[in-house]
Design a protein around this motif. Structure first.
Motif, PDB file in Angstrom:
ATOM      1  N   LYS A  20       0.857  -1.186   0.000  1.00 22.30           N
ATOM      2  CA  LYS A  20       0.000   0.000   0.000  1.00 22.30           C
ATOM      3  C   LYS A  20       0.893   1.235   0.000  1.00 22.30           C
ATOM      4  CE  LYS A  20      -3.782   2.441   0.367  1.00 22.30           C
ATOM      5  NZ  LYS A  20      -4.768   2.494  -0.727  1.00 22.30           N
ATOM      6  N   HIS A  26       5.794   4.567  -0.005  1.00 23.85           N
ATOM      7  CA  HIS A  26       5.410   3.159   0.104  1.00 23.85           C
ATOM      8  C   HIS A  26       5.327   2.783   1.580  1.00 23.85           C
ATOM      9  CE1 HIS A  26       5.970   2.761  -4.166  1.00 23.85           C
ATOM     10  NE2 HIS A  26       7.125   3.361  -4.038  1.00 23.85           N
ATOM     11  N   ASP A  65      -2.920  -1.875  -2.617  1.00 23.35           N
ATOM     12  CA  ASP A  65      -2.472  -1.794  -4.019  1.00 23.35           C
ATOM     13  C   ASP A  65      -2.253  -3.203  -4.576  1.00 23.35           C
ATOM     14  OD1 ASP A  65      -2.481   0.899  -3.620  1.00 23.35           O
ATOM     15  OD2 ASP A  65      -0.330   1.033  -3.186  1.00 23.35           O
TER      16      ASP A  65
END
Lengths: 250, 255
Positions: A20, A26, A65
């Protein structure tokens, strides 16, 4: 550093390769985690290391993600809104800021999740459940008070009662003792332990309060640089010579 | 306007557009939150009613007192009830009431939702299996759409009574004669556009308040900014709607 889990049942929560990021930052890089039935798992890490992001991904408040998040075998990011709502009955969430509805009384705060899930529709049974949840945290007297009339520790207990009222199998605690004095902090930690023993709940506890970690944890996962850096019991990790691990226990 | 300010402005317009689309997508689908909708109707109506009533009375009085000398100069004093009634019902009362509602309701919605956002109450609602958009936004916007036109109609009535008092300050006119003159001069084409635009005022005030509240960031400072921005943007949009309503009504020749 790793430590073999003492649990043999399949995990209730399984996270693999979770990623994510926000903009260019990050937060979670390739995070793995397993939570077993009846286990209190503490996720330990510095402020801003992505601990809260992790549990918000777990409950579907944030979308990861990449990676897999399975709760009771259901892949959370792929669940429909209705399926997610059903899953959320089994997973309680205690927010760092308590998130009590400040326009409602304590009673209304506790009734809210019951009404949303059509649980116990008669007034008497709802009242009974509310009183039982409040008695679990020792605050039946506050039933008709507004959250603003309560102290920080009391608000935390009420938030915990609201989390417990749906009888969740899993509880996610987001920094449960932040902002509390050491005595109240210890009381809340003991209450969390009591809940685990009484209801056999599994919990993920996000914290960097080492006294709370010591009281509540069966196992600790260290979230450092977006990955699961180390895992083990409090006793094991406190003996570690790794500098990144050691700094938390010194 | 430099490029980053323009970017922010355009991206906010885009966000608001998406927010409105979500409202139309989710607003008409079950589960319907009737209890919360009626609670919001009561909140909006109850909180704004005294302010709107007093302002309506003052508007009626002031417009009458100000118009009297001008009409007297042309020997058209007997037209006073008609002229005042048309100007109040067509334009002054709807716009002023909408501005008061933008201040009172817009700021209240913006601050309430903003505060719920920064204290994670909206997340808590979602975790308890409630769609916060339906529970908080849809109910408030529909309540504003219903209540603001009602408040405007009520304010119209009180403003006309204020006009009656204003007329009677310098001459004696019976209430019966005054109301006859008022209702003879007011036509369907005066009342209808004013009511229609009131629904749009309600929608604009509700949706902007909710949008600003829902997109609050940066803690308590953000809550203040959301409340302030709700009011400023709502007032601006009320004027834009008023301008568009005047143009459309003119094209359709009903004004």
């Amino acid at each position: 550093m790793t430590s073999k889990s003492q649990f043999k049942d399949p995990p209730v929560i399984q996270i693999k390769g979770l990623k994510k990021s926000f903009g260019g930052s990050h937060v979670l890089r390739n995070f793995d985690l397993e939570l077993h039935q009846g286990e209190n798992l503490v996720v330990l890490g510095k402020s801003g290391s992505g601990k809260s992001v992790l549990i918000k991904c777990l409950i579907g408040l944030l979308t990861p993600d990449a990676g897999s998040i399975k709760v009771y075998g259901d892949e959370v990011p792929e669940l429909s809104h209705d399926a997610l709502d059903k899953l959320r009955v089994k997973v309680g969430f205690l927010f760092q800021s308590n998130a009590l509805y400040d326009s409602m009384t304590v009673r209304e705060n506790l009734e809210f999740p019951l009404r949303r899930h059509w649980i116990k529709t008669t007034k008497e049974s709802v009242n009974e459940l509310v009183r039982h949840a409040l008695s679990n945290v020792g605050l039946v007297d506050t039933i008709d008070k507004m959250p603003a009339e309560l102290s920080g520790g009391m608000r935390k207990r009420i938030a915990l009662a609201r989390t417990l009222i749906l009888k969740p199998n899993i509880i996610l605690y987001d920094e449960p003792t932040t902002g509390l004095d050491p005595i109240t902090s210890r009381e809340i930690s003991n209450l969390m332990l009591e809940i685990q023993q009484k209801y056999n709940t599994s919990s993920i506890i996000i914290s960097h309060d080492m006294s709370c970690v010591k009281i509540t944890s069966n196992r600790i996962v260290m979230l450092i640089d977006g990955v699961c850096y180390a895992t083990g019991t409090y006793a094991e990790l406190s003996q570690s010579t790794d500098i990144k691990v050691k700094q938390f226990f010194d | 306007m430099n490029s980053s300010v323009l970017d922010d402005f355009l991206s906010e317009i885009g966000e608001l557009y998406r927010f409105m689309l979500r409202f139309f997508r989710e607003g008409f689908k079950p589960r319907y939150e009737f209890a919360e909708f009626f609670r919001q109707c009561f909140n909006i109506g109850n909180k704004t009613l005294p302010l709107v009533a007093i302002t309506g009375l003052i508007m009626g009085l002031v417009i009458t007192i100000q118009s009297q000398p001008s009409l007297q100069a042309f020997g058209a004093e007997s037209w006073l009830p008609s002229v005042v009634a048309v100007s109040l019902v067509r334009e002054i009362v709807p716009v002023i009431t909408a501005l008061i509602c933008a201040g009172k309701i817009g700021s209240s919605i913006g601050a309430e939702l903003g505060s719920m956002k920064v204290t994670e109450q909206i997340d808590a609602m979602e975790v308890s299996g409630t769609n916060p958009f339906k529970y908080l936004v849809v109910t408030r916007v529909f309540a504003a759409i219903l209540m603001i036109p009602l408040l405007i109609v009520l304010s119209d009535t009180i403003a006309l009574y204020g006009a009656f008092l204003g007329v009677n300050m310098k001459q004696v006119v019976s209430f019966h004669l005054f109301s006859n003159q008022v209702f003879e001069s007011l036509s369907f084409g005066d009342v209808l556009p004013s009511i229609i635009k009131a629904f749009f005022f309600g929608f604009a005030i509700g949706i902007i308040g909710c949008f600003k509240g829902f997109s609050t960031t940066n803690g308590t400072q953000g809550v203040g900014r959301a409340a302030n921005s709700s009011v400023v943007t709502s007032i601006f949009v009320v004027f834009i709607i008023d301008l568009m309503a005047a143009q459309i009504a003119d094209i359709l020749s009903i004004l």
